[in-house]
Scaffold this active site. Structure first.
Site, PDB file in Angstrom:
ATOM      1  N   SER A 161       0.821  -1.223   0.000  1.00 22.18           N
ATOM      2  CA  SER A 161       0.000   0.000   0.000  1.00 22.18           C
ATOM      3  C   SER A 161       0.849   1.265   0.000  1.00 22.18           C
ATOM      4  O   SER A 161       1.934   1.285   0.577  1.00 22.18           O
ATOM      5  CB  SER A 161      -0.882  -0.003   1.256  1.00 22.18           C
ATOM      6  N   TYR A 185      -2.424   5.473  -4.180  1.00 21.62           N
ATOM      7  CA  TYR A 185      -3.465   6.470  -3.944  1.00 21.62           C
ATOM      8  C   TYR A 185      -2.996   7.723  -4.659  1.00 21.62           C
ATOM      9  O   TYR A 185      -1.801   8.045  -4.614  1.00 21.62           O
ATOM     10  CB  TYR A 185      -3.579   6.785  -2.454  1.00 21.62           C
ATOM     11  N   THR A 211      -6.273   2.660  -6.349  1.00 21.55           N
ATOM     12  CA  THR A 211      -7.497   2.589  -5.527  1.00 21.55           C
ATOM     13  C   THR A 211      -8.309   3.871  -5.721  1.00 21.55           C
ATOM     14  O   THR A 211      -7.782   4.981  -5.571  1.00 21.55           O
ATOM     15  CB  THR A 211      -7.124   2.392  -4.047  1.00 21.55           C
ATOM     16  N   LYS A 301      -8.877  -0.587  -8.375  1.00 24.35           N
ATOM     17  CA  LYS A 301      -9.485  -1.198  -7.191  1.00 24.35           C
ATOM     18  C   LYS A 301     -10.546  -0.270  -6.590  1.00 24.35           C
ATOM     19  O   LYS A 301     -10.296   0.931  -6.432  1.00 24.35           O
ATOM     20  CB  LYS A 301      -8.382  -1.456  -6.153  1.00 24.35           C
ATOM     21  N   HIS A 325     -13.669  -1.701  -0.345  1.00 24.23           N
ATOM     22  CA  HIS A 325     -12.605  -1.405   0.608  1.00 24.23           C
ATOM     23  C   HIS A 325     -12.858  -2.133   1.940  1.00 24.23           C
ATOM     24  O   HIS A 325     -12.576  -1.608   3.022  1.00 24.23           O
ATOM     25  CB  HIS A 325     -12.545   0.111   0.852  1.00 24.23           C
TER      26      HIS A 325
HETATM   27  C1  FMN Z   1      -6.418  -2.527   8.130  1.00 27.60           C
HETATM   28  C2  FMN Z   1      -6.742  -2.322   6.681  1.00 27.60           C
HETATM   29  C3  FMN Z   1      -6.038  -1.367   5.954  1.00 27.60           C
HETATM   30  C4  FMN Z   1      -6.313  -1.177   4.597  1.00 27.60           C
HETATM   31  N1  FMN Z   1      -5.557  -0.292   3.870  1.00 27.60           N
HETATM   32  C5  FMN Z   1      -5.758  -0.175   2.536  1.00 27.60           C
HETATM   33  C6  FMN Z   1      -4.914   0.631   1.746  1.00 27.60           C
HETATM   34  O1  FMN Z   1      -3.978   1.248   2.235  1.00 27.60           O
HETATM   35  N2  FMN Z   1      -5.158   0.703   0.412  1.00 27.60           N
HETATM   36  C7  FMN Z   1      -6.193   0.025  -0.184  1.00 27.60           C
HETATM   37  O2  FMN Z   1      -6.380   0.122  -1.402  1.00 27.60           O
HETATM   38  N3  FMN Z   1      -6.994  -0.774   0.547  1.00 27.60           N
HETATM   39  C8  FMN Z   1      -6.795  -0.895   1.880  1.00 27.60           C
HETATM   40  N4  FMN Z   1      -7.593  -1.739   2.613  1.00 27.60           N
HETATM   41  C9  FMN Z   1      -8.637  -2.505   1.942  1.00 27.60           C
HETATM   42  C10 FMN Z   1      -8.076  -3.838   1.453  1.00 27.60           C
HETATM   43  O3  FMN Z   1      -7.183  -3.664   0.394  1.00 27.60           O
HETATM   44  C11 FMN Z   1      -9.216  -4.757   0.964  1.00 27.60           C
HETATM   45  O4  FMN Z   1      -9.986  -4.088   0.015  1.00 27.60           O
HETATM   46  C12 FMN Z   1     -10.093  -5.216   2.124  1.00 27.60           C
HETATM   47  O5  FMN Z   1      -9.315  -5.490   3.255  1.00 27.60           O
HETATM   48  C13 FMN Z   1     -10.872  -6.460   1.726  1.00 27.60           C
HETATM   49  O6  FMN Z   1     -11.736  -6.856   2.744  1.00 27.60           O
HETATM   50  P1  FMN Z   1     -11.343  -7.967   3.860  1.00 27.60           P
HETATM   51  O7  FMN Z   1     -10.443  -7.273   4.825  1.00 27.60           O
HETATM   52  O8  FMN Z   1     -12.656  -8.287   4.474  1.00 27.60           O
HETATM   53  O9  FMN Z   1     -10.660  -9.091   3.156  1.00 27.60           O
HETATM   54  C14 FMN Z   1      -7.338  -1.929   3.972  1.00 27.60           C
HETATM   55  C15 FMN Z   1      -8.030  -2.882   4.715  1.00 27.60           C
HETATM   56  C16 FMN Z   1      -7.736  -3.088   6.042  1.00 27.60           C
HETATM   57  C17 FMN Z   1      -8.502  -4.145   6.803  1.00 27.60           C
END
Ligand code: FMN
Length: 430
Positions: A161, A185, A211, A301, A325
């Site tokens: 990320s 981002y 994203t 995404k 997300h």
């Molecule tokens: C703690 C956390 C931090 C996240 N940070 C980002 C991020 O920096 N960039 C991003 O595109 N998605 C981020 N996401 C979303 C994840 O890429 C993903 O879409 C999501 O976790 C999928 O759902 P799940 O956690 O139920 O598998 C984050 C998710 C979590 C749980």
């Protein structure tokens, strides 16, 4: 020789079923022979280290989640586990997988099950990608390098990320043989965004993941209630938490300082950071811009409607991730598993379609692929493992998911991932 004399009240009476007069029959007991006991006495290989022991006993991602909750301070666990608003999006994502009813085909030869598939034109050992997650070293100081190493070991891609706590270059050095994607981002400062693109290319990253569901921060109410700041501040409350989670604090205070790798210094809440740095003015023209400066595969995404899937593929995306997300942005957003089939129908002949959100088991992954996804991404599933036991915990999460994917395929009567079809799955009406 000795005899076991049972007291009369311990003698077991059974009723002879054959006898019509139902006379009680005494169970005749004898002393067990050593030769019979010996094969039953198989000492289990119990790991000596407590973390290893707990991880070995975890049979599912939900078990890892419980371990994670015990090991990490509450604000850290909630940051990972939580979602936006009333968390309706996240609950609905999970409920959608609970509604899945598999339609197995029996008497298929599943003596050999091949879990591999093609992702972005290259083989992957599983139809799975580790999703980008910000601030991963807060969950456990092993952080992003641990996640990347496990992904490389099991043969799947991992997306670092922009909000990572390990730099693009350090991650490349930690997992040189892995399939590394970079999640971008769009910063208000476009020159800074371009700089990420250049660094990712120079460090051999395979794909760029843009994203697009984060124009402003989602309302993460758990973080507000917990007063989460980044880095975590030493308040009276966090010190009290420290007593409850000494291993986490010891780890944090005795390793490299926790900070965003792409920012020189930031102190405040996640919402402050997103509000200050992210560009709410980004449009589809920015996808075309990224396409013009990045010549590798481009993945977008955060797609939640068919119209947006078409628009980004028209602008040059090679793949889209149907995602809200993990429910962390717009609450009451469309449910990814439900939107997936129509997105596949609309753009599946021009782009690969992946899905994420609420996936906590290998059978969820199989259901997603049966509904048309080329692969599924997981975020929390590996983060629970990371919080529970660092790199070994991520490995345990991966092993659990891998075993469940293979087992579900076999029980469905499918020996190859590309043979999964929509009619292997029915969504029960709630
Ligand atoms: C703690 C956390 C931090 C996240 N940070 C980002 C991020 O920096 N960039 C991003 O595109 N998605 C981020 N996401 C979303 C994840 O890429 C993903 O879409 C999501 O976790 C999928 O759902 P799940 O956690 O139920 O598998 C984050 C998710 C979590 C749980």
């Amino acid at each position: 020789m000795f005899r076991i004399a049972l007291p009369a009240r311990l003698r077991v009476a059974t009723w002879s079923q054959a006898s019509s007069c139902r006379t009680p029959k005494m169970t005749v007991r004898r002393r067990p022979r050593w030769s019979e006991l010996q094969p039953l006495l198989r000492p289990r290989n119990v790991p000596l280290r407590p973390t290893e022991r707990r991880l070995a006993a975890a049979a599912s991602i939900s078990d890892l989640r419980l371990l994670a909750r015990r090991r990490a301070p509450r604000a850290v666990f909630d940051y990972t586990d939580g979602a936006a608003g009333e968390e309706i999006s996240l609950r609905r994502s999970r409920q959608a997988y609970a509604r899945v009813e598999f339609q197995p085909q029996v008497l298929q030869d599943v003596s050999v099950v091949d879990t591999s598939t093609m992702i972005l034109g290259r083989p992957a050992a599983l139809p799975l990608v580790f999703a980008p997650t910000g601030f991963t070293r807060m969950m456990h100081t092993d952080g992003e390098p641990a996640v990347a190493r496990v992904a490389a070991r099991i043969g799947i891609p991992y997306a670092l990320s922009t909000m990572g706590t390990t730099s693009i270059e350090r991650l490349a050095a930690a997992a040189p043989d892995g399939r590394r994607w970079f999640q971008l981002y769009l910063w208000r400062d476009r020159a800074a965004s371009h700089d990420f693109v250049v660094r990712a290319r120079e460090s051999g990253y395979e794909a760029m993941v843009l994203t697009v569901d984060t124009p402003v921060p989602g309302a993460r109410l758990r973080d507000v209630r917990n007063g989460l700041t980044i880095p975590p501040s030493l308040s009276a409350r966090t010190l009290a938490e420290g007593v409850l989670h000494p291993a986490w604090w010891f780890d944090l205070l005795t390793t490299e300082p926790l900070e965003f790798a792409s920012l020189t210094r930031f102190e405040g809440t996640v919402a402050d950071l997103v509000g200050k740095m992210f560009d709410p003015a980004a449009t589809i023209a920015d996808v075309a811009w990224l396409r013009s400066v990045w010549d590798g595969p481009l993945v977008v995404k955060g797609i939640q409607t068919v119209a947006d899937a078409r628009a980004v593929v028209d602008a040059g995306a090679d793949a889209v991730i149907v995602s809200n997300h993990g429910g962390r942005q717009l609450d009451r957003a469309p449910t990814p598993l439900e939107v997936l089939p129509s997105v596949v129908d609309a753009v599946g002949d021009r782009a690969e379609v992946y899905v994420d959100g609420g996936i906590l088991s290998g059978s969820d992954v199989v259901a997603a692929v049966a509904c048309g996804a080329r692969a599924a991404l997981v975020g929390r599933a590996y983060l629970y493992g990371l919080m529970a036991g660092g790199e070994r915990g991520v490995q345990r999460a991966a092993d659990i998911l891998r075993g469940e994917i293979a087992g579900t395929l076999a029980l469905l009567g499918v020996s190859r991932v590309p043979d999964l079809r929509r009619d292997h799955v029915r969504l029960r009406t709630p």
